[in-house]
Design an enzyme around this catalytic site. Structure first.
Site, PDB file in Angstrom:
ATOM      1  N   SER A 142       0.834  -1.208   0.000  1.00 31.15           N
ATOM      2  CA  SER A 142       0.000   0.000   0.000  1.00 31.15           C
ATOM      3  C   SER A 142       0.868   1.258   0.000  1.00 31.15           C
ATOM      4  CB  SER A 142      -0.938   0.014   1.219  1.00 31.15           C
ATOM      5  OG  SER A 142      -0.198  -0.042   2.417  1.00 31.15           O
ATOM      6  N   ILE A 169      10.538   3.807   5.272  1.00 26.63           N
ATOM      7  CA  ILE A 169      10.352   4.857   6.289  1.00 26.63           C
ATOM      8  C   ILE A 169      11.617   5.727   6.447  1.00 26.63           C
ATOM      9  CG2 ILE A 169       9.607   5.345   8.662  1.00 26.63           C
ATOM     10  CD1 ILE A 169       7.505   4.040   6.549  1.00 26.63           C
ATOM     11  N   TYR A 244      -6.794   8.264   9.456  1.00 30.89           N
ATOM     12  CA  TYR A 244      -6.802   8.645   8.033  1.00 30.89           C
ATOM     13  C   TYR A 244      -6.766  10.166   7.875  1.00 30.89           C
ATOM     14  CZ  TYR A 244     -11.734   9.928   8.370  1.00 30.89           C
ATOM     15  OH  TYR A 244     -12.896  10.544   8.714  1.00 30.89           O
ATOM     16  N   ASN A 252      -0.599  16.851   3.502  1.00 25.83           N
ATOM     17  CA  ASN A 252      -0.849  18.095   2.756  1.00 25.83           C
ATOM     18  C   ASN A 252       0.229  19.122   3.074  1.00 25.83           C
ATOM     19  OD1 ASN A 252      -3.153  17.298   1.409  1.00 25.83           O
ATOM     20  ND2 ASN A 252      -4.528  17.978   3.032  1.00 25.83           N
ATOM     21  N   GLN A 291      25.164  32.078 -26.813  1.00 24.15           N
ATOM     22  CA  GLN A 291      23.770  32.396 -26.494  1.00 24.15           C
ATOM     23  C   GLN A 291      22.960  31.133 -26.167  1.00 24.15           C
ATOM     24  OE1 GLN A 291      21.032  34.024 -29.486  1.00 24.15           O
ATOM     25  NE2 GLN A 291      20.840  35.808 -28.169  1.00 24.15           N
ATOM     26  N   GLY A 351      28.708  18.929 -19.690  1.00 22.87           N
ATOM     27  CA  GLY A 351      29.206  18.010 -20.729  1.00 22.87           C
ATOM     28  C   GLY A 351      29.544  16.657 -20.124  1.00 22.87           C
ATOM     29  N   GLU A 375       5.592  11.036  -0.626  1.00 22.90           N
ATOM     30  CA  GLU A 375       4.470  11.883  -0.162  1.00 22.90           C
ATOM     31  C   GLU A 375       3.416  12.059  -1.260  1.00 22.90           C
ATOM     32  OE1 GLU A 375       5.181  15.022   2.544  1.00 22.90           O
ATOM     33  OE2 GLU A 375       7.054  14.159   3.242  1.00 22.90           O
ATOM     34  N   ASN A 379       1.164  11.466 -10.092  1.00 21.82           N
ATOM     35  CA  ASN A 379      -0.222  11.139 -10.474  1.00 21.82           C
ATOM     36  C   ASN A 379      -1.198  11.395  -9.327  1.00 21.82           C
ATOM     37  OD1 ASN A 379       0.228  10.437 -13.087  1.00 21.82           O
ATOM     38  ND2 ASN A 379      -0.005   8.223 -12.815  1.00 21.82           N
TER      39      ASN A 379
HETATM   40  C1  LIG Z   1      13.122   7.283  -0.589  1.00 26.92           C
HETATM   41  C2  LIG Z   1      11.722   7.079  -0.129  1.00 26.92           C
HETATM   42  C3  LIG Z   1      11.328   7.577   1.107  1.00 26.92           C
HETATM   43  C4  LIG Z   1      10.019   7.382   1.571  1.00 26.92           C
HETATM   44  N1  LIG Z   1       9.667   7.811   2.811  1.00 26.92           N
HETATM   45  C5  LIG Z   1       8.456   7.475   3.322  1.00 26.92           C
HETATM   46  C6  LIG Z   1       8.128   7.749   4.690  1.00 26.92           C
HETATM   47  O1  LIG Z   1       8.918   8.354   5.427  1.00 26.92           O
HETATM   48  N2  LIG Z   1       6.928   7.332   5.161  1.00 26.92           N
HETATM   49  C7  LIG Z   1       6.032   6.659   4.393  1.00 26.92           C
HETATM   50  O2  LIG Z   1       4.972   6.300   4.894  1.00 26.92           O
HETATM   51  N3  LIG Z   1       6.305   6.381   3.094  1.00 26.92           N
HETATM   52  C8  LIG Z   1       7.495   6.760   2.557  1.00 26.92           C
HETATM   53  N4  LIG Z   1       7.800   6.462   1.243  1.00 26.92           N
HETATM   54  C9  LIG Z   1       6.831   5.741   0.420  1.00 26.92           C
HETATM   55  C10 LIG Z   1       6.241   6.597  -0.683  1.00 26.92           C
HETATM   56  O3  LIG Z   1       5.368   7.541  -0.144  1.00 26.92           O
HETATM   57  C11 LIG Z   1       5.601   5.666  -1.710  1.00 26.92           C
HETATM   58  O4  LIG Z   1       6.654   4.995  -2.377  1.00 26.92           O
HETATM   59  C12 LIG Z   1       4.729   6.410  -2.696  1.00 26.92           C
HETATM   60  O5  LIG Z   1       3.581   6.916  -2.067  1.00 26.92           O
HETATM   61  C13 LIG Z   1       4.318   5.558  -3.883  1.00 26.92           C
HETATM   62  O6  LIG Z   1       3.819   4.321  -3.478  1.00 26.92           O
HETATM   63  P1  LIG Z   1       4.360   2.972  -4.164  1.00 26.92           P
HETATM   64  O7  LIG Z   1       5.852   3.027  -4.088  1.00 26.92           O
HETATM   65  O8  LIG Z   1       3.699   1.838  -3.508  1.00 26.92           O
HETATM   66  O9  LIG Z   1       3.931   3.087  -5.666  1.00 26.92           O
HETATM   67  P2  LIG Z   1       2.467   2.618  -6.319  1.00 26.92           P
HETATM   68  O10 LIG Z   1       1.415   3.152  -5.451  1.00 26.92           O
HETATM   69  O11 LIG Z   1       2.587   1.140  -6.462  1.00 26.92           O
HETATM   70  O12 LIG Z   1       2.516   3.330  -7.674  1.00 26.92           O
HETATM   71  C14 LIG Z   1       3.124   2.786  -8.843  1.00 26.92           C
HETATM   72  C15 LIG Z   1       2.769   3.690 -10.025  1.00 26.92           C
HETATM   73  O13 LIG Z   1       1.364   3.662 -10.262  1.00 26.92           O
HETATM   74  C16 LIG Z   1       0.832   4.974 -10.264  1.00 26.92           C
HETATM   75  N5  LIG Z   1      -0.523   4.924  -9.688  1.00 26.92           N
HETATM   76  C17 LIG Z   1      -0.941   4.263  -8.576  1.00 26.92           C
HETATM   77  N6  LIG Z   1      -2.244   4.452  -8.386  1.00 26.92           N
HETATM   78  C18 LIG Z   1      -2.677   5.283  -9.358  1.00 26.92           C
HETATM   79  C19 LIG Z   1      -3.930   5.881  -9.709  1.00 26.92           C
HETATM   80  N7  LIG Z   1      -5.026   5.676  -8.967  1.00 26.92           N
HETATM   81  N8  LIG Z   1      -3.987   6.691 -10.796  1.00 26.92           N
HETATM   82  C20 LIG Z   1      -2.892   6.926 -11.551  1.00 26.92           C
HETATM   83  N9  LIG Z   1      -1.683   6.390 -11.275  1.00 26.92           N
HETATM   84  C21 LIG Z   1      -1.559   5.590 -10.194  1.00 26.92           C
HETATM   85  C22 LIG Z   1       1.798   5.795  -9.405  1.00 26.92           C
HETATM   86  O14 LIG Z   1       1.725   7.175  -9.740  1.00 26.92           O
HETATM   87  C23 LIG Z   1       3.137   5.162  -9.761  1.00 26.92           C
HETATM   88  O15 LIG Z   1       3.637   5.743 -10.947  1.00 26.92           O
HETATM   89  C24 LIG Z   1       9.094   6.690   0.753  1.00 26.92           C
HETATM   90  C25 LIG Z   1       9.495   6.207  -0.501  1.00 26.92           C
HETATM   91  C26 LIG Z   1      10.781   6.383  -0.937  1.00 26.92           C
HETATM   92  C27 LIG Z   1      11.195   5.816  -2.275  1.00 26.92           C
END
Ligand SMILES: Cc1cc2nc3c(=O)[nH]c(=O)nc-3n(C[C@H](O)[C@H](O)[C@H](O)COP(=O)(O)OP(=O)(O)OC[C@H]3O[C@@H](n4cnc5c(N)ncnc54)[C@H](O)[C@@H]3O)c2cc1C
Length: 391
Positions: A142, A169, A244, A252, A291, A351, A375, A379
């Site tokens: 999730s 995290i 939630y 936000n 330029q 370069g 965050e 999308n």
């Molecule tokens: C370096 C790093 C630090 C992080 N730190 C934290 C943290 O401190 N705390 C925390 O809780 N989380 C953290 N995260 C998690 C981060 O918030 C999630 O990776 C992010 O929200 C995306 O979720 P996912 O990786 O599961 O991608 P997915 O949700 O699996 O998304 C995969 C792709 O599908 C697209 N997609 C998914 N659903 C839809 C939709 N309904 N419509 C259109 N496109 C969609 C997405 O845009 C994406 O391109 C971190 C992630 C990273 C990489």
């Protein structure tokens, strides 16, 4: 009519205007970033480890508690100041920026807003003095669909017992306090989600694998493991089943912070590119005299200026108590696009040298990529914006 007699209507200040206190604060953070962070950036990136001495200095300078009231040992400052700190640190190192960003815009913010007086007394002084915070919402299954989380919390006597795993995290390695989201009732959907304040040494809580990443390599990104993790019920943050709301509303604000991080990254890369273009000679003169290169630099500067207006405006709106949800989403979306474009162009202006690790710009490019992901992906920002602009 004599000039003094003319009644001038009061006009809002330009978006870039800072108060004297804000300018002083920004200059102090800028100087600190140059003198103390810059010399460590390359090694921290290579090793993928954040220097603990920097975290101590962040606390000493008050950068980890910008908005925490003075009565709890914090700076009693504004959200805008926290944003300035994130921008200035990220100009030098985006990992430094995100350590401070998560602490201020997610953790301190959520506690200031939702904690009981007792929780504030217990945790705010620690968050101001020496305790790094982390914000744990995402799980392996999730991310964008954050409320599909599986981590389970069951009440047993005066405790909740938590089972599950969190992924990605930020600050996981360094943190002493985690705001962690779990569900008390999976059948209730998002209405079961509850926020908990979890201390690192609570029984059944442990920090797992740290990710080896493309960018912001020094910032720790860890798995969290909860196995029969006992959390006293006094450590529920806000109301049971209202997690939630805490998650959405905190993120936000966090998005403005990521906008500031991306603004700092773009500025840092632009400054290097501008200097290099004046030093690097081809065809008998500095490339900045062509330029074509001037236009590239001008375009980058224009995009940075636009991103700065959005970041500052969204932060000022938050401090003014206005509704800023749309502006925050737009800011994160746009600033992360600007950061990616500007840092990519900076690599090109260097370069072939820009493509090597001997020069600083490739790191800025790698660091920019995360802005479109965490965050809420781009999308997800577009989804929020669309909801708010399409009637
Ligand atoms: C370096 C790093 C630090 C992080 N730190 C934290 C943290 O401190 N705390 C925390 O809780 N989380 C953290 N995260 C998690 C981060 O918030 C999630 O990776 C992010 O929200 C995306 O979720 P996912 O990786 O599961 O991608 P997915 O949700 O699996 O998304 C995969 C792709 O599908 C697209 N997609 C998914 N659903 C839809 C939709 N309904 N419509 C259109 N496109 C969609 C997405 O845009 C994406 O391109 C971190 C992630 C990273 C990489």
């Amino acid at each position: 009519m004599p000039e003094a007699a003319v009644q001038k209507p009061e006009r809002p200040a330009p978006l870039v205007a800072l108060t004297d206190d804000e300018s002083l604060f920004r200059d102090n953070v800028r100087q600190f970033a140059e003198e103390k962070v810059r010399p460590l950036v390359r090694e921290m990136d290579e090793k993928g480890v954040f220097d603990p001495s920097l975290i101590r200095q962040f606390f000493e300078l008050g950068l980890m508690s910008v908005e925490i009231p003075e009565q709890y040992g914090g700076g009693g400052g504004s959200f805008f100041e926290a944003i300035l700190a994130v921008e200035e640190l990220s100009r030098v190192d985006a990992s430094a920026g995100v350590v401070v960003d998560v602490q201020n815009t997610l953790v301190n913010n959520a506690i200031l807003r939702w904690a009981t007086d007792d929780q504030k007394r217990r945790y705010l002084p620690r968050l101001a003095a020496d305790t790094v915070g982390a914000y744990a919402l995402s799980e392996a299954g999730s991310g964008s669909d954050a409320f599909a989380l599986q981590t389970r919390a069951q009440q047993r006597g005066s405790d909740y017992v938590l089972h599950g795993r969190k992924l990605w995290i930020t600050n996981g390695k360094e943190a002493g306090l985690f705001i962690l989201f779990a569900t008390v009732d999976p059948a209730a959907g998002y209405k079961g989600i509850t926020a908990f304040l979890i201390e690192r040494d609570f029984p059944g809580f442990s920090v797992g694998k740290k990710e080896d990443k493309l960018g912001i390599r020094a910032s720790s990104t860890c798995e969290l493991i909860l196995e029969e993790c006992k959390v006293p019920k006094e450590n529920v943050l806000g109301e049971v089943g209202k997690g939630y709301k805490i998650a959405i509303e905190t993120l936000n604000e966090g998005r403005i912070g990521i906008g500031a991080q991306m603004l700092g990254v773009a500025r840092g890369a632009w400054e290097y590119a501008m200097k290099y273009a004046q030093e690097r000679k081809q065809f008998g003169k500095p490339v900045a005299e062509f330029q074509g290169v001037q236009f590239q630099l001008a375009h980058m500067a224009t995009e940075i200026e636009a991103a700065r207006m959005m970041v500052y405006n969204a932060a000022r709106m938050k401090d003014a108590g206005l509704d800023f949800v749309k502006e925050a989403a737009m800011t994160k979306l746009f600033a992360s696009e600007v950061a990616e474009r500007v840092t990519s162009m900076a690599v090109e202006i260097y370069g072939g040298y820009g493509f090597t690790k001997d020069y600083p710009v490739e790191k800025y490019w790698r660091d920019s990529k995360i802005g479109k992901i965490y965050e809420g992906t781009s999308n997800m920002q577009l989804q929020t914006i669309a909801k708010l602009v399409i009637k």
